[in-house]
Design a protein around this motif. Structure first.
Motif, PDB file in Angstrom:
ATOM      1  N   ALA A 122       1.170  -1.461   0.284  1.00 45.98           N
ATOM      2  CA  ALA A 122      -0.043  -0.175   0.202  1.00 45.98           C
ATOM      3  C   ALA A 122       0.649   1.316   0.168  1.00 45.98           C
ATOM      4  O   ALA A 122       0.559   2.133  -0.530  1.00 45.98           O
ATOM      5  CB  ALA A 122      -0.761   0.132   1.503  1.00 45.98           C
ATOM      6  N   GLN A 123       1.896   1.351   1.020  1.00 46.53           N
ATOM      7  CA  GLN A 123       2.651   2.284   0.926  1.00 46.53           C
ATOM      8  C   GLN A 123       3.514   2.526  -0.230  1.00 46.53           C
ATOM      9  O   GLN A 123       3.264   3.501  -0.529  1.00 46.53           O
ATOM     10  CB  GLN A 123       4.259   2.339   1.692  1.00 46.53           C
ATOM     11  CG  GLN A 123       3.253   1.979   3.144  1.00 46.53           C
ATOM     12  CD  GLN A 123       4.250   2.450   4.731  1.00 46.53           C
ATOM     13  OE1 GLN A 123       5.968   1.467   3.790  1.00 46.53           O
ATOM     14  NE2 GLN A 123       3.475   2.189   5.736  1.00 46.53           N
ATOM     15  N   ALA A 124       3.596   1.471  -0.854  1.00 46.61           N
ATOM     16  CA  ALA A 124       4.708   1.472  -2.058  1.00 46.61           C
ATOM     17  C   ALA A 124       3.463   2.257  -3.753  1.00 46.61           C
ATOM     18  O   ALA A 124       4.055   2.487  -4.289  1.00 46.61           O
ATOM     19  CB  ALA A 124       4.858  -0.066  -3.156  1.00 46.61           C
ATOM     20  N   THR A 125       2.337   1.470  -3.872  1.00 48.48           N
ATOM     21  CA  THR A 125       1.493   2.613  -4.005  1.00 48.48           C
ATOM     22  C   THR A 125       1.120   3.609  -4.125  1.00 48.48           C
ATOM     23  O   THR A 125       1.532   5.017  -5.325  1.00 48.48           O
ATOM     24  CB  THR A 125       0.072   1.166  -3.974  1.00 48.48           C
ATOM     25  OG1 THR A 125       0.204   0.097  -4.656  1.00 48.48           O
ATOM     26  CG2 THR A 125      -1.377   1.558  -5.066  1.00 48.48           C
ATOM     27  N   LEU A 126       0.973   4.314  -3.003  1.00 47.05           N
ATOM     28  CA  LEU A 126       0.879   5.473  -2.695  1.00 47.05           C
ATOM     29  C   LEU A 126       1.768   6.278  -3.168  1.00 47.05           C
ATOM     30  O   LEU A 126       1.870   7.226  -3.715  1.00 47.05           O
ATOM     31  CB  LEU A 126       0.545   5.882  -0.433  1.00 47.05           C
ATOM     32  CG  LEU A 126      -0.609   5.084  -0.287  1.00 47.05           C
ATOM     33  CD1 LEU A 126      -0.613   5.675   0.904  1.00 47.05           C
ATOM     34  CD2 LEU A 126      -2.155   5.886  -0.649  1.00 47.05           C
ATOM     35  N   GLU A 127       3.016   5.880  -3.186  1.00 46.75           N
ATOM     36  CA  GLU A 127       4.232   6.497  -3.000  1.00 46.75           C
ATOM     37  C   GLU A 127       4.245   6.809  -4.827  1.00 46.75           C
ATOM     38  O   GLU A 127       5.011   7.038  -5.415  1.00 46.75           O
ATOM     39  CB  GLU A 127       5.752   5.370  -2.791  1.00 46.75           C
ATOM     40  CG  GLU A 127       7.048   6.324  -3.183  1.00 46.75           C
ATOM     41  CD  GLU A 127       7.012   7.378  -2.449  1.00 46.75           C
ATOM     42  OE1 GLU A 127       8.143   8.356  -2.923  1.00 46.75           O
ATOM     43  OE2 GLU A 127       6.648   8.315  -1.614  1.00 46.75           O
ATOM     44  N   ALA A 128       3.888   6.063  -5.274  1.00 49.81           N
ATOM     45  CA  ALA A 128       3.940   5.134  -7.218  1.00 49.81           C
ATOM     46  C   ALA A 128       2.770   6.856  -6.738  1.00 49.81           C
ATOM     47  O   ALA A 128       2.936   7.518  -8.735  1.00 49.81           O
ATOM     48  CB  ALA A 128       3.835   4.286  -7.895  1.00 49.81           C
ATOM     49  N   GLN A 129       2.210   6.562  -6.677  1.00 52.74           N
ATOM     50  CA  GLN A 129       0.893   7.289  -7.391  1.00 52.74           C
ATOM     51  C   GLN A 129       1.444   9.153  -7.307  1.00 52.74           C
ATOM     52  O   GLN A 129       1.047  10.018  -7.812  1.00 52.74           O
ATOM     53  CB  GLN A 129      -0.072   7.848  -6.841  1.00 52.74           C
ATOM     54  CG  GLN A 129      -1.479   6.116  -6.515  1.00 52.74           C
ATOM     55  CD  GLN A 129      -2.471   5.677  -5.599  1.00 52.74           C
ATOM     56  OE1 GLN A 129      -2.218   6.379  -5.101  1.00 52.74           O
ATOM     57  NE2 GLN A 129      -3.497   4.978  -6.691  1.00 52.74           N
ATOM     58  N   ARG A 130       1.878   8.909  -5.722  1.00 53.86           N
ATOM     59  CA  ARG A 130       2.925  10.613  -5.456  1.00 53.86           C
ATOM     60  C   ARG A 130       3.613  10.730  -6.143  1.00 53.86           C
ATOM     61  O   ARG A 130       3.542  12.283  -6.894  1.00 53.86           O
ATOM     62  CB  ARG A 130       3.281  10.276  -4.236  1.00 53.86           C
ATOM     63  CG  ARG A 130       3.767  11.763  -3.556  1.00 53.86           C
ATOM     64  CD  ARG A 130       4.188  11.817  -2.008  1.00 53.86           C
ATOM     65  NE  ARG A 130       5.468  11.075  -2.536  1.00 53.86           N
ATOM     66  CZ  ARG A 130       6.683  11.923  -3.221  1.00 53.86           C
ATOM     67  NH1 ARG A 130       6.772  12.929  -3.930  1.00 53.86           N
ATOM     68  NH2 ARG A 130       8.159  10.827  -3.253  1.00 53.86           N
ATOM     69  N   GLN A 131       3.906   9.970  -7.154  1.00 55.81           N
ATOM     70  CA  GLN A 131       5.432  10.149  -8.289  1.00 55.81           C
ATOM     71  C   GLN A 131       4.890  10.615  -9.519  1.00 55.81           C
ATOM     72  O   GLN A 131       4.774  11.923 -10.204  1.00 55.81           O
ATOM     73  CB  GLN A 131       6.182   8.759  -8.057  1.00 55.81           C
ATOM     74  CG  GLN A 131       7.297   8.761  -7.486  1.00 55.81           C
ATOM     75  CD  GLN A 131       8.571   7.796  -6.769  1.00 55.81           C
ATOM     76  OE1 GLN A 131       8.256   7.040  -7.759  1.00 55.81           O
ATOM     77  NE2 GLN A 131       8.863   7.580  -6.389  1.00 55.81           N
TER      78      GLN A 131
END
Length: 227
Positions: free
Chosen positions: A64-73
């Protein structure tokens, strides 16, 4: 019912051994060990399950954190680099449009210049085969000047005077015309003076006025003056 109560004589007592509960204690210990082993195994299974559950929760949280980070990027890219790319593309589009416009203007000018060259050839051809081509020009100029005066001086190429003198004197018999041969005036052109006003009807001047309407200024190439 049988009675199994029997008196044991003293001489038989020596053959009797004391009963030991050792075997019973050992069995109890074995059972207790098995129970403990099962409890430990159960605890191990429970611990493994808890550990696996912890791993799973950690994986889910990490994903979930990786997904949020990807979305942020991606959001950052759209907000920053995406906008910069859009601006660069817009500038490129404007540049291409300007280059296309310049190319179209070059092509259009080339077409006009070609048209002018063709027109020049047509006019030359007309002047060479139609000796009366100058007559409408003189008629128009005299129509403008005769409102103020009845006399006029017309300068023409000597060849044009030979062709048009009789025709002009006949058409404008009510006017006092002076026809002057001038070799500096190219065939097909004239200079008309009346009451201090000069009408420039030379072929060069008329050509310049015609091509100026097209935004061009190529000079008229004078034909060889015929004698």
């Amino acid at each position: 019912m049988r009675n199994y109560t029997r008196f044991i004589p003293g001489e038989e007592i020596g053959a009797v051994e004391q009963w030991s509960f050792g075997a019973v204690d050992t069995a109890a210990q074995l059972m207790a060990a098995q129970v403990k082993a099962r409890e430990e195994a159960s605890d191990q299974v429970t611990n493994d399950a808890v550990r696996q559950e912890g791993y799973a929760e950690g994986f889910v949280q990490g994903h979930a954190q990786a997904t949020l980070e990807a979305q942020r990027q991606i959001t950052d890219f759209i907000a920053n680099q995406g906008q910069e790319t859009a601006r660069s593309f817009a500038q490129l589009f404007v540049s291409v449009q300007a280059q296309q416009s310049d190319a179209e203007q070059v092509v259009a000018r080339g077409v006009l210049e070609l048209a002018c060259e063709l027109a020049r050839q047509v006019v030359r051809r007309e002047l060479s085969v139609n000796p009366h081509a100058l007559q409408p020009v003189i008629r128009e100029a005299l129509g403008l000047l005769m409102a103020e005066s009845k006399t006029a001086l017309i300068r023409m190429n000597p060849v044009d005077i030979e062709v048009l003198e009789d025709v002009l004197r006949s058409e404008f018999s009510g006017l006092s015309l002076t026809l002057l041969a001038d070799a500096t005036v190219a065939r097909g052109g004239c200079l008309i003076e009346s009451a201090g006003t000069v009408v420039d009807g030379t072929i060069e001047k008329r050509w310049m006025r015609a091509v100026a309407n097209l935004g061009l200024n190529p000079p008229w190439e004078e034909s060889v003056v015929e004698q």
